[in-house]
Write an enzyme that holds these catalytic residues in place. Structure first.
Site, short mmCIF file in Angstrom:
data_model
loop_
_atom_site.label_atom_id
_atom_site.label_comp_id
_atom_site.label_asym_id
_atom_site.label_seq_id
_atom_site.Cartn_x
_atom_site.Cartn_y
_atom_site.Cartn_z
N GLY A 88 3.69 0.45 13.59
CA GLY A 88 3.01 -0.33 12.70
C GLY A 88 3.15 -1.77 14.12
N ASP A 113 11.53 -12.62 0.63
CA ASP A 113 9.56 -12.25 0.83
C ASP A 113 9.74 -10.84 0.04
OD1 ASP A 113 7.39 -12.09 1.69
OD2 ASP A 113 8.07 -11.40 3.81
N GLY A 119 2.02 -10.00 12.96
CA GLY A 119 2.39 -10.88 13.10
C GLY A 119 3.01 -11.49 14.31
#
Length: 953
Positions: free
Chosen positions: A638, A755, A641
């Site tokens: 994977g 988050d 950013g």
């Protein structure tokens, strides 16, 4: 040059000169070069005359090496370009050497006489070299279960003699290669003699070229399951009259040809988990069909097609979630060989009549989650009938309750009785079926054909074991017996059986026997008996017993030239002395570094002190480089950013996930140290564990435990190949909530995650939730404060609007994000999708006076087909309280846990505060690729993004 050096050179020259008289010079040199680059070579590989000294795994003819068969020898290293020197090589088998890594060299194309290439179950990476297309004598290619990437070379189409092609279980991508028609580009359509296309479990994409199939082909197996293919299956498939097995399941196909019924020799047809629509193809005339699976497609709503009852040999019918309606036809159960009928999650109604059952073999009828109102007759015999989720279950006076309670089909495997109870063996030995203490050859046999399997039939496995035994004995191998056990169905629909092959006349196989057992099974796999169907072997590393046996039983081949042997020994001692000195130096350096593990910690990191770690380990860059095959693309799972995430393997065999930041997204040294310190002291079963970190050579990397079933986002979207049912989603919600309670209430100091999102909740092997990615987390250092003033960070769609407006971060900000995840769980929609915000959409749709709060249109259809969703309304109420505009109106995470527990009790699940519930289920989704979720899923190790940013969806 010193006197000793001159003597050693002379002795080496004399020895090499003698070699030339036995083994061809080029072959001998190439083998010695391979030996120098490999670890764990067979113990018989001594001297410099492989043919004359009878090296294990090396077969020669007239001084030329014609076979290298080293299956399951625990070889470690890479295959160098020296392999191209064996111009007479016919068989190359390095299968099941999992530590054989690196790329497959272009020089493989120099083996002009090669007939079989077997590299299955290794760790090869990189693209398949196009030079493989120059091996005109190749009959069999087995490259399955590696990590090959890139496209399938068009040049394979040049292999006019190829019989067997197996590229299953890699990471190959791009279109299926076909020829261009003008002779400048080859393709798989040119393989007219090939019988097997085994290309499943890759990332192949695009449409299936009509040119791929033609009537001149001799294919019997076309296996393209678990890829990313779309469009329609071309009608040219119906021209290949020799086909016996067709698998296109687990793709994104949308259409079927009208001439499928031309395939009158097909035994198994599996098209499940696609996007097939329109009317179901008419399969009248497929009189050889045993196994038919059309499940999880979007066909036009219709009654059961009448042609199903005309398939005379049908044993298994799988049509789950295929928009079927009306009454289940009575004549369906008149098929004489029918064993298994799965029609759950459809729209059947009326009366179920199975009185016309004409099969003594019928075992299972699964009609769960339909609208059947009556049962004409309770089935007798050993038939398992599952009717949970039908209206008939409200009429307990008409049907036995056992048909209406949650249950699983009876597929239990009962091992044969142990007749060796009085035999006492060492702890590492296994008792053979003939009551002998041995060290068996072990592995897993993966069967890709399902038509003939009966998971609960022990007699069937005994028959398979007997057939394998006869095959091995016909190869003159010292085999005493074969055992098959523990049948399971993997996530790709294949059947796995544990294999044990027991040695004859001794406790264990010697190294020659090990290689030959693997070679025999590999060769059987590309031409299996019809009763087996296609299969492949995943062999386990054989133990040390073999090396010891070879050492004790090996006889001396004599001294060819005493001086040469003595010189070799002396040379070896000198080399070993140098290696030992170098090794000791490295050990000393490593020990010094261990005593002060952060001696090289960058002094520009804030206060310059090393992080205070409680459990995490410091890894060197070189260690992580080794564990990830030099951070190869094949190990990449994977990206985001921040950089990339790589899968790695520790020397202990433990899988790890390594988050490697790219240069433009690295945190400051102090922030990186703070994150490590924070992560190293949180330990809870519902939190992903940090194993260590690396901070050297300009790198910032975090090492986590590897979580195999991907992210909750992958499950909700279906990308991971798994769909959780209602109970499973409740279980995940509870686990994630418990993890947050630990952070909020029990960590010291408390931690706000900041988050929370479905991509940061991972699912382990038992589908338990683990909260991940603490890159944005903040600690509450002041216990008297209820909020922290901080720059806004998080992910749009999950971000607490109150925190966004005030920059005041509280635990209730995590609660808001968690509420969004709860809504995502029941709708399978992204928080922001096509410009619509999930919180607003649910608020607008809710009508508490109606069933399921009027959310039928917005609910994920996979959650339970609208039935048996006890507690859903309470779940929605809780989620909407979590996403209240004001933090004061939101519950605490501790309160959330208690309410979810109450909802689960209402749903009939047993649970305790100390254990996860165990009655949740999952089922396969419409797409799946590889043994892992989508590579874009990032496995939840998404990391912290640039500190000033808010992560987009």
């Amino acid at each position: 040059m010193g006197q000793w050096s001159q003597a050693l050179v002379l002795l080496a020259f004399i020895q090499f000169s003698v070699v030339a008289a036995f083994t061809d010079v080029l072959d001998s040199t190439a083998l010695l070069s391979l030996k120098a680059n490999w670890m764990n070579v067979p113990s018989s590989w001594v001297g410099s005359d492989p043919c004359g000294d009878l090296w294990v795994g090396i077969e020669c003819n007239n001084s030329r090496v014609i076979a290298i068969i080293l299956s399951n020898m625990n070889l470690t290293g890479q295959l160098s370009g020296d392999i191209g020197a064996f111009s007479e090589l016919q068989n190359l088998d390095l299968s099941f050497n999992t530590n054989m890594t690196g790329i497959l060299p272009q020089e493989i194309g120099s083996l002009k006489n090669l007939q079989t290439l077997s590299l299955m179950g290794c760790g090869f990476t990189g693209p398949i070299p196009s030079t493989i297309g120059s091996l005109q004598q190749l009959i069999s290619i087995s490259l399955n279960s590696n990590k090959f990437i890139g496209q399938i070379p068009n040049s394979i189409g040049n292999l006019s003699n190829l019989y067997y092609l197996d590229l299953t279980d890699n990471q190959l991508e791009g279109p299926i290669p076909v020829s261009d028609g003008n002779g400048t580009k080859s393709g798989l359509d040119m393989l007219l003699k090939t019988r097997h296309f085994h290309l499943g479990n890759n990332k192949l994409s695009g449409t299936i070229p009509p040119k791929l199939f033609n009537p001149n082909m001799n294919l019997i197996h076309v296996l393209f399951d678990s890829n990313n293919l779309d469009g329609s299956i071309p009608s040219t498939l119906g021209l290949v009259q020799t086909l016996q097995m067709v698998r296109f399941d687990r793709n994104s196909l949308s259409g079927l040809p009208s001439n499928l019924n031309n395939l009158t020799n097909v035994i198994e047809l599996s098209l499940s988990n696609n996007n097939l629509s329109g009317l179901m193809a008419n399969l009248t005339g497929m009189n050889s069909l045993n196994y038919l699976d059309m499940s999880n497609n979007s066909f036009t709503v219709s009654d059961v097609p009448p042609w199903i009852a005309s398939l005379p040999l049908l044993t298994t019918l799988m049509m789950e979630n295929t928009q079927l309606q009306g009454q289940v036809p009575v004549d369906l159960f008149s098929l004489p060989d029918l064993k298994k009928v799965v029609l759950r999650n459809n729209h059947f109604n009326g009366t179920l009549d199975i009185s016309n059952t004409n099969s003594n073999r019928l075992q299972l009828i699964d009609l769960r989650n339909n609208s059947i109102s009556n049962v004409a007759q309770i089935p007798g015999g050993n038939i398992t009938l599952l009717l949970e989720g039908n209206m008939v279950c409200d009429k307990t006076d008409q049907v036995t309750k056992s048909y209406c309670t949650a249950s699983s089909p009876n597929s239990s495997y009962f091992p044969p009785p142990n007749n060796c109870m009085q035999i006492s063996c060492n702890s590492d030995q296994v008792t053979s079926p003939n009551c002998k203490c041995t060290y068996p050859y072990k592995g897993i046999i993966v069967f890709r054909g399902l038509a003939s399997f009966d998971l609960g039939n022990t007699t069937y496995y005994a028959k398979l074991a007997k057939s394998l035994m006869e095959t091995l004995q016909s190869s003159a191998l010292p085999v005493d017996s074969v055992s098959l056990s523990n049948p399971t169905v993997d996530s790709f629909g294949n059947i796995e059986l544990s294999l044990e092959v027991f040695p004859f006349g001794q406790e264990c196989f010697n190294q020659t026997a090990i290689t030959m057992v693997g070679f025999a099974l590999n060769n059987l796999s590309f031409d299996p008996p019809r009763s087996f169907g296609p299969f492949y072997l995943i062999a386990y590393t054989y133990g040390n017993c073999a090396a010891a046996l070879n050492k004790s039983s090996r006889t001396s081949n004599g001294i060819i030239i005493g001086v040469a042997v003595g010189g070799s020994v002396l040379l070896l001692l000198v080399v070993l002395a140098v290696v030992y000195a170098f090794h000791q130096k490295k050990i000393a350096e490593r020990a010094s570094e261990q005593n002060n593990p952060f001696a090289h910690w960058d002094q520009n990191m804030g206060n310059g002190s090393a992080p205070q770690l409680q459990a995490a380990k410091r890894f060197s860059f070189e260690e992580l480089k080794k564990y990830t095959n030099n951070f190869s693309e094949a190990n990449s799972i994977g990206s985001g950013g921040y950089g990339k995430v790589y899968q790695g393997t520790l020397p202990t065999g433990q899988l790890i996930a390594i988050k490697r930041a790219q240069s433009d997204s690295m945190q400051g040294g102090l922030e990186f140290k703070t994150e490590i310190e924070l992560l190293s002291r949180v330990h809870h079963k519902n939190l992903v564990s940090l194993l260590g970190f690396c901070f050297e050579q300009g790198e910032q990397m975090l090492v986590y435990e590897y979580i195999p079933n991907g992210t909750l986002m992958g499950s909700v979207s279906g990308k991971s190949g798994i769909r959780l049912d209602w109970m499973g989603r409740l279980k995940v919600t509870l686990g994630a909530a418990r993890g947050l309670v630990y952070l909020h209430e029990h960590a010291n100091p408390p931690i706000i995650h900041r988050d929370i999102k479905s991509n940061n909740i991972l699912l382990d092997e038992s589908f338990n939730a683990k909260v991940a990615d603490f890159g944005l987390s903040k600690s509450e250092f002041d216990g008297e404060r209820n909020s922290i003033t901080t720059q806004v960070k998080g992910t749009l769609g999950y971000l607490d609007p109150e925190y966004y407006m005030t920059q005041q971060l509280t635990k209730k900000s995590d609660v808001y994000s968690f509420g969004v995840v709860m809504l995502e769980l029941i709708t399978a929609r992204k928080p922001i999708q096509q410009g619509k915000y999930i919180v607003i959409e649910v608020r607008k749709a809710i009508n508490k006076s109606k069933d399921l709060y009027n959310l039928h249109e917005i609910l994920d259809p996979f959650i339970g087909m609208g039935k048996n969703l006890e507690g859903l309304e309470e779940f929605v109420d809780l989620a909407m309280r979590c996403v209240a505009d004001s933090g004061d109106k939101r519950p605490t995470m501790d309160e959330v846990v208690k309410e979810i527990e109450n909802i689960m009790k209402l749903s009939g699940m047993n649970l305790s505060a100390d254990s996860e519930p165990t009655t949740a289920n999952y089922y396969e989704a419409s797409k799946s690729n590889s043994h892992h979720p989508s590579s874009n899923d990032v496995f939840g190790y998404s990391g912290s993004f640039p500190p000033s940013s808010i992560e987009p969806m």
